[in-house]
Each structure stands twice: as structure tokens, then as C-alpha cells.
Design a protein around this motif. Structure first.
Motif, PDB file in Angstrom:
ATOM      1  N   THR A 206       6.111  10.139  -4.045  1.00 23.44           N
ATOM      2  CA  THR A 206       6.901  10.220  -2.807  1.00 23.44           C
ATOM      3  C   THR A 206       7.809   9.002  -2.681  1.00 23.44           C
ATOM      4  N   ASP A 207       8.573   8.965  -1.599  1.00 28.55           N
ATOM      5  CA  ASP A 207       9.554   7.898  -1.387  1.00 28.55           C
ATOM      6  C   ASP A 207       9.417   7.322   0.035  1.00 28.55           C
ATOM      7  N   LEU A 208       8.178   7.296   0.544  1.00 29.12           N
ATOM      8  CA  LEU A 208       7.962   6.963   1.951  1.00 29.12           C
ATOM      9  C   LEU A 208       8.321   5.515   2.279  1.00 29.12           C
ATOM     10  N   TRP A 209       8.039   4.579   1.334  1.00 29.38           N
ATOM     11  CA  TRP A 209       8.333   3.175   1.615  1.00 29.38           C
ATOM     12  C   TRP A 209       9.833   2.965   1.788  1.00 29.38           C
ATOM     13  N   LYS A 210      10.626   3.513   0.881  1.00 32.16           N
ATOM     14  CA  LYS A 210      12.086   3.353   0.978  1.00 32.16           C
ATOM     15  C   LYS A 210      12.612   4.021   2.259  1.00 32.16           C
ATOM     16  N   GLU A 211      12.062   5.164   2.586  1.00 35.00           N
ATOM     17  CA  GLU A 211      12.498   5.849   3.814  1.00 35.00           C
ATOM     18  C   GLU A 211      12.160   5.007   5.047  1.00 35.00           C
ATOM     19  N   HIS A 212      10.981   4.357   5.026  1.00 38.17           N
ATOM     20  CA  HIS A 212      10.571   3.480   6.132  1.00 38.17           C
ATOM     21  C   HIS A 212      11.556   2.314   6.269  1.00 38.17           C
ATOM     22  N   ILE A 213      11.872   1.663   5.153  1.00 42.55           N
ATOM     23  CA  ILE A 213      12.802   0.523   5.197  1.00 42.55           C
ATOM     24  C   ILE A 213      14.181   0.980   5.656  1.00 42.55           C
ATOM     25  N   ASP A 214      14.632   2.110   5.140  1.00 42.64           N
ATOM     26  CA  ASP A 214      15.938   2.645   5.558  1.00 42.64           C
ATOM     27  C   ASP A 214      15.970   2.877   7.064  1.00 42.64           C
ATOM     28  N   THR A 215      14.884   3.422   7.618  1.00 45.88           N
ATOM     29  CA  THR A 215      14.814   3.711   9.060  1.00 45.88           C
ATOM     30  C   THR A 215      14.859   2.423   9.874  1.00 45.88           C
ATOM     31  N   VAL A 216      14.083   1.417   9.422  1.00 52.35           N
ATOM     32  CA  VAL A 216      14.065   0.136  10.143  1.00 52.35           C
ATOM     33  C   VAL A 216      15.461  -0.489  10.150  1.00 52.35           C
ATOM     34  N   LYS A 217      16.128  -0.478   8.996  1.00 53.85           N
ATOM     35  CA  LYS A 217      17.466  -1.066   8.921  1.00 53.85           C
ATOM     36  C   LYS A 217      18.452  -0.290   9.799  1.00 53.85           C
TER      37      LYS A 217
ATOM     38  N   ASP B  40       0.832  -1.205   0.000  1.00 56.49           N
ATOM     39  CA  ASP B  40       0.000   0.000   0.000  1.00 56.49           C
ATOM     40  C   ASP B  40       0.870   1.261   0.000  1.00 56.49           C
ATOM     41  N   MET B  41       1.944   1.224   0.784  1.00 56.29           N
ATOM     42  CA  MET B  41       2.866   2.372   0.804  1.00 56.29           C
ATOM     43  C   MET B  41       3.488   2.586  -0.569  1.00 56.29           C
ATOM     44  N   MET B  42       3.879   1.461  -1.221  1.00 51.25           N
ATOM     45  CA  MET B  42       4.487   1.571  -2.560  1.00 51.25           C
ATOM     46  C   MET B  42       3.494   2.166  -3.556  1.00 51.25           C
ATOM     47  N   TYR B  43       2.235   1.718  -3.461  1.00 47.05           N
ATOM     48  CA  TYR B  43       1.212   2.226  -4.380  1.00 47.05           C
ATOM     49  C   TYR B  43       1.065   3.740  -4.242  1.00 47.05           C
ATOM     50  N   TRP B  44       0.947   4.201  -2.979  1.00 49.79           N
ATOM     51  CA  TRP B  44       0.730   5.635  -2.779  1.00 49.79           C
ATOM     52  C   TRP B  44       1.986   6.443  -3.099  1.00 49.79           C
ATOM     53  N   ASP B  45       3.169   5.797  -2.939  1.00 47.75           N
ATOM     54  CA  ASP B  45       4.398   6.467  -3.386  1.00 47.75           C
ATOM     55  C   ASP B  45       4.328   6.729  -4.897  1.00 47.75           C
ATOM     56  N   LYS B  46       3.830   5.726  -5.642  1.00 44.48           N
ATOM     57  CA  LYS B  46       3.699   5.875  -7.106  1.00 44.48           C
ATOM     58  C   LYS B  46       2.699   6.982  -7.449  1.00 44.48           C
ATOM     59  N   VAL B  47       1.576   6.949  -6.733  1.00 46.75           N
ATOM     60  CA  VAL B  47       0.517   7.935  -7.010  1.00 46.75           C
ATOM     61  C   VAL B  47       0.989   9.352  -6.699  1.00 46.75           C
ATOM     62  N   ASN B  48       1.668   9.476  -5.554  1.00 45.74           N
ATOM     63  CA  ASN B  48       2.012  10.825  -5.066  1.00 45.74           C
ATOM     64  C   ASN B  48       3.427  11.273  -5.409  1.00 45.74           C
TER      65      ASN B  48
END
Lengths: 100, 171
Positions: free
Chosen positions: A82-93, A72-80
Motif C-alpha cells: 500500500t501507499d498509506l504513509w505517502k498519502e498521510h504525508i501528502d494530506t498533512v502538507k 510502522d506505517m512504512m513497514y506495513w506499506d511494504k508488507v501490504n
């Protein structure tokens, strides 16, 4: 990063400080034998080692979120755009680093 | 009554102990262990399980296991390992309100000295993160020895409370 030997010394000190320890055998409460104490040190050291070496795996799994939520995050990144999914994964790592 | 469960041993922990041992397996029948409201003294712990031989836990690296982790809050996952010093088939739980582990283990071939000992596990846990997790899986103790019971503990710290009961099958 502690070695297993260092963690064993640490575990031995913690078990010594925690004495007396008890076990319950068929509902009878007994103090640990010397063998039980030795096993408790080994178990604690192994637990510390596993947490140190592999704890990041479970922590990352918990923090990533479900596959559905990530899609869902990837979908909305495409729509908008944005890069929120990658930023989320980067933060978790970054928050749960793999041991060197 | 054929097929009736009979209680072989039980332990109710009300004052913290580091481990619980249930013994009394003395036939080639299938036995069952019920665990109810098992709570650790330290946060983020999972129950480790060992067979006992003449009442003594065996901690050699002969424990293999595999299980499915069904999580209420996120994607299901799998767990497995070989040559471990215990079975780690249960979910992590903690010291928060209502967090505990509950489950059943069936024990196979324990008394038989010429066969490996097997377990199946089904459990329901409120984890240390306050989520629901249910594991389903199995394990094998890869040694041909006669086992007379089961030993349960957390890797770190005490068992704060819980009820553990070993059942046999009355013929």
C-alpha cells in the motif's frame, strides 16, 4: 497573504476594540499606559505575522505523528503493497500549506 | 536559615490581565520565578517573557534562547531563535479543561549592569491539543543593563488566571 503593515493595522484595530487592558505589577492592577498599548499592538502584529508565515511548521509537526508511528506505517506499506504513509504525508502538507 | 528562599514579589491573577510584572531584584544573587496554573484567555498561546528595567519591560531584539521540547505524545523536538523581542521558551497551551502552564525560571546576573542577563527554564504544560509537554532550556538577554524584574504575558489576549512568584535567596 497580508503584509506586516496590513497586519499592524489589523492589530491596532483589535487592541483598540479590546480597551481597556490591564497589567498586574507586584499584584497591583493597573490600566495599560500608552507605551503598553503600543507594545501590545506590536506583539499582536508580530504574532499574526509568525502564524501566517511559520504556523504551518508546528501544525505539520503535530500532524505528522511520531517517527516510530511513521516507520510502522512504512513497514506495513511494504508488507501490504500500500501507499498509506505517502498519502498521510501528502494530506498533512495539503492541509497545512507553506505560504507562497 | 542559610539558603532559604524568600518571597520578593507575587501576583495572583483571578481577574484577567494582559501582563504580569514582578520586580524587586536588587542584588547580584540568583533569583527564581515560579509560575503555577497559568491559563490564557485565548486558545493556543505561549507565555512570552521579558526583563524589566526600572519596572518597564524591555522589548528590544536582544533575546536569544534554545530549548528541548519533550512531548508525551510524539517525538521530542528542539526550539531556538536569536534577536527576538522576548523569550518564547514555554509550550503552547490553551483554554480546554485542565490546560495550563507551570514552570520555574532561574534568573542570573539580572542586577549586574556589566553582564548579560541569563535565564534557565523548566516547565510542564498541558498543551492546547491536550498533550503533555515539558520544555527545558535557557535564554540570554544580550544587553549589559541592570534588570530589576520580569514581565510575563501571552502574545495575544489576556492571562485568565495564574500565580506568579519571584523568590530570592536569603543569606
Amino acid at each position: 497573504m497580508a503584509t506586516l503593515e496590513e497586519l499592524q493595522v489589523e492589530a491596532a484595530a483589535e487592541i483598540e476594540a479590546a480597551k481597556p487592558l490591564f497589567k498586574q505589577v507586584n499584584n497591583e492592577r493597573l490600566e495599560f499606559s500608552d507605551a503598553d498599548y503600543a507594545q501590545a499592538v506590536t506583539d499582536l502584529a508580530n504574532s499574526k505575522w509568525n502564524d501566517q508565515q511559520f504556523g504551518y511548521i508546528q501544525a505539520r509537526q503535530e500532524a505528522y505523528g511520531s517517527v516510530q508511528d511513521q516507520l510502522d506505517m512504512m513497514y506495513w506499506d511494504k508488507v501490504n503493497g500500500t501507499d498509506l504513509w505517502k498519502e498521510h504525508i501528502d494530506t498533512v502538507k495539503a492541509d497545512n500549506p507553506k505560504p507562497a | 536559615m542559610a539558603g532559604q528562599l524568600i518571597q520578593v514579589a507575587t501576583s495572583t491573577v483571578t481577574s484577567a490581565v494582559a501582563s504580569v510584572t514582578l520586580t524587586g531584584i536588587d542584588s547580584d544573587d540568583v533569583y527564581m520565578v515560579a509560575m503555577n496554573n497559568v491559563v490564557p484567555s485565548n486558545d493556543t498561546q505561549l507565555v512570552q517573557v521579558r526583563v524589566t528595567e526600572s519596572g518597564t519591560p524591555n522589548s528590544t531584539s536582544n533575546y536569544d534562547y534554545a530549548f528541548k521540547q519533550m512531548k508525551g505524545n510524539t517525538t521530542f523536538s528542539n526550539g531556538s531563535s536569536t534577536n527576538q523581542s522576548a523569550w518564547f521558551i514555554f509550550s503552547y497551551t490553551g483554554t480546554g479543561a485542565n490546560e495550563s502552564t507551570n514552570g520555574l525560571m532561574y534568573l542570573y546576573n539580572f542586577n549586574n549592569a556589566s553582564e548579560y542577563s541569563f535565564v534557565t527554564v523548566e516547565e510542564s504544560t498541558r498543551t492546547n491539543a491536550g498533550n503533555l509537554q515539558g520544555n527545558q532550556g535557557g535564554g540570554v538577554f544580550t544587553s549589559t543593563s541592570s534588570c530589576d524584574g520580569i514581565n510575563l504575558s501571552f502574545q495575544t489576549g489576556n492571562i485568565a488566571s495564574g500565580t506568579f512568584t519571584l523568590y530570592g535567596l536569603k543569606k
